[in-house]
Scaffold this active site. Structure first.
Site, PDB file in Angstrom:
ATOM      1  N   CYS A  17       0.812  -1.224   0.000  1.00 22.62           N
ATOM      2  CA  CYS A  17       0.000   0.000   0.000  1.00 22.62           C
ATOM      3  C   CYS A  17       0.845   1.274   0.000  1.00 22.62           C
ATOM      4  O   CYS A  17       0.596   2.189  -0.771  1.00 22.62           O
ATOM      5  CB  CYS A  17      -1.002  -0.006   1.147  1.00 22.62           C
ATOM      6  SG  CYS A  17      -0.290  -0.004   2.796  1.00 22.62           S
TER       7      CYS A  17
ATOM      8  N   HIS B  97      -2.531   0.368   6.800  1.00 25.18           N
ATOM      9  CA  HIS B  97      -2.943   0.395   5.405  1.00 25.18           C
ATOM     10  C   HIS B  97      -3.219   1.831   4.993  1.00 25.18           C
ATOM     11  O   HIS B  97      -3.637   2.651   5.818  1.00 25.18           O
ATOM     12  CB  HIS B  97      -4.202  -0.460   5.193  1.00 25.18           C
ATOM     13  CG  HIS B  97      -4.551  -0.644   3.750  1.00 25.18           C
ATOM     14  ND1 HIS B  97      -3.710  -1.265   2.854  1.00 25.18           N
ATOM     15  CD2 HIS B  97      -5.643  -0.273   3.043  1.00 25.18           C
ATOM     16  CE1 HIS B  97      -4.285  -1.284   1.660  1.00 25.18           C
ATOM     17  NE2 HIS B  97      -5.462  -0.672   1.749  1.00 25.18           N
TER      18      HIS B  97
ATOM     19  N   HIS C 135      -5.811   1.940  -3.808  1.00 25.61           N
ATOM     20  CA  HIS C 135      -4.866   1.343  -2.864  1.00 25.61           C
ATOM     21  C   HIS C 135      -4.403  -0.001  -3.387  1.00 25.61           C
ATOM     22  O   HIS C 135      -4.963  -0.539  -4.343  1.00 25.61           O
ATOM     23  CB  HIS C 135      -5.523   1.183  -1.489  1.00 25.61           C
ATOM     24  CG  HIS C 135      -6.716   0.288  -1.482  1.00 25.61           C
ATOM     25  ND1 HIS C 135      -6.774  -0.886  -0.780  1.00 25.61           N
ATOM     26  CD2 HIS C 135      -7.922   0.382  -2.106  1.00 25.61           C
ATOM     27  CE1 HIS C 135      -7.954  -1.469  -0.962  1.00 25.61           C
ATOM     28  NE2 HIS C 135      -8.670  -0.703  -1.763  1.00 25.61           N
TER      29      HIS C 135
END
Length: 156
Positions: A52, A103, A115
């Site tokens: 990410c 994340h 993402h």
């Protein structure tokens, strides 16, 4: 004559600025669209595979925006933004491990963010998806509103 010279000078300055701000004339949406579908790779920072934060680095490096390597460190940069004030290009952060920020993604507008998902690679998701809505922590703006606006709205 002075007005003509001033107009030419201002035009040249604007052209020069645009060239340095938008890598190869690409806007942020185009930069994201080009890598949607790229597989997830832990520690990955290239089109062969992204995690990410590596995905975020890849996109923002195209605009010469320097960010730290990890999502946790990226969440400390820029200005904190309320979710209701998100603009395309803002970074969004989540707690997916139950301990801390783990994340991150790039807000692209209309309640969506791009993402690199560990299960599906680079993709577009909605902030209102049950999984992300429950895990949302914060958002950061790492460049000015004006720069984001130009990065997000530049036509090809």
């Amino acid at each position: 004559m002075k007005k003509i010279f001033a107009s030419v000078l201002v035009g040249a300055m604007c052209f020069s600025f645009a060239g340095s701000t938008f890598a190869n004339g690409m806007d942020m949406k185009h930069s994201v669209d080009e890598v949607v579908g790229t597989p997830y790779k832990w520690g990955g920072t290239t089109v062969k595979g992204f995690d990410c934060s590596g995905f975020i680095l890849y996109v923002f490096n195209q605009y010469n925006v320097d960010l730290p390597r990890t999502s946790k460190a990226q969440a400390q940069k820029g200005t904190k933004i309320a979710q209701k004030d998100l603009l395309p290009g803002d970074l969004v952060f989540f707690n997916t491990n139950g301990r801390d920020i783990s994340h991150a993604g790039i807000y692209i507008g209309n309640g969506q963010f791009a993402h690199s998902s560990s299960s599906k690679g680079v993709r577009i998701s909605k902030l209102t998806e049950n999984y992300y809505e429950k895990r949302y922590v914060t958002a950061r703006r790492v460049v000015s509103k004006e720069a984001y606006s130009e990065m997000s709205n530049k036509e090809h």
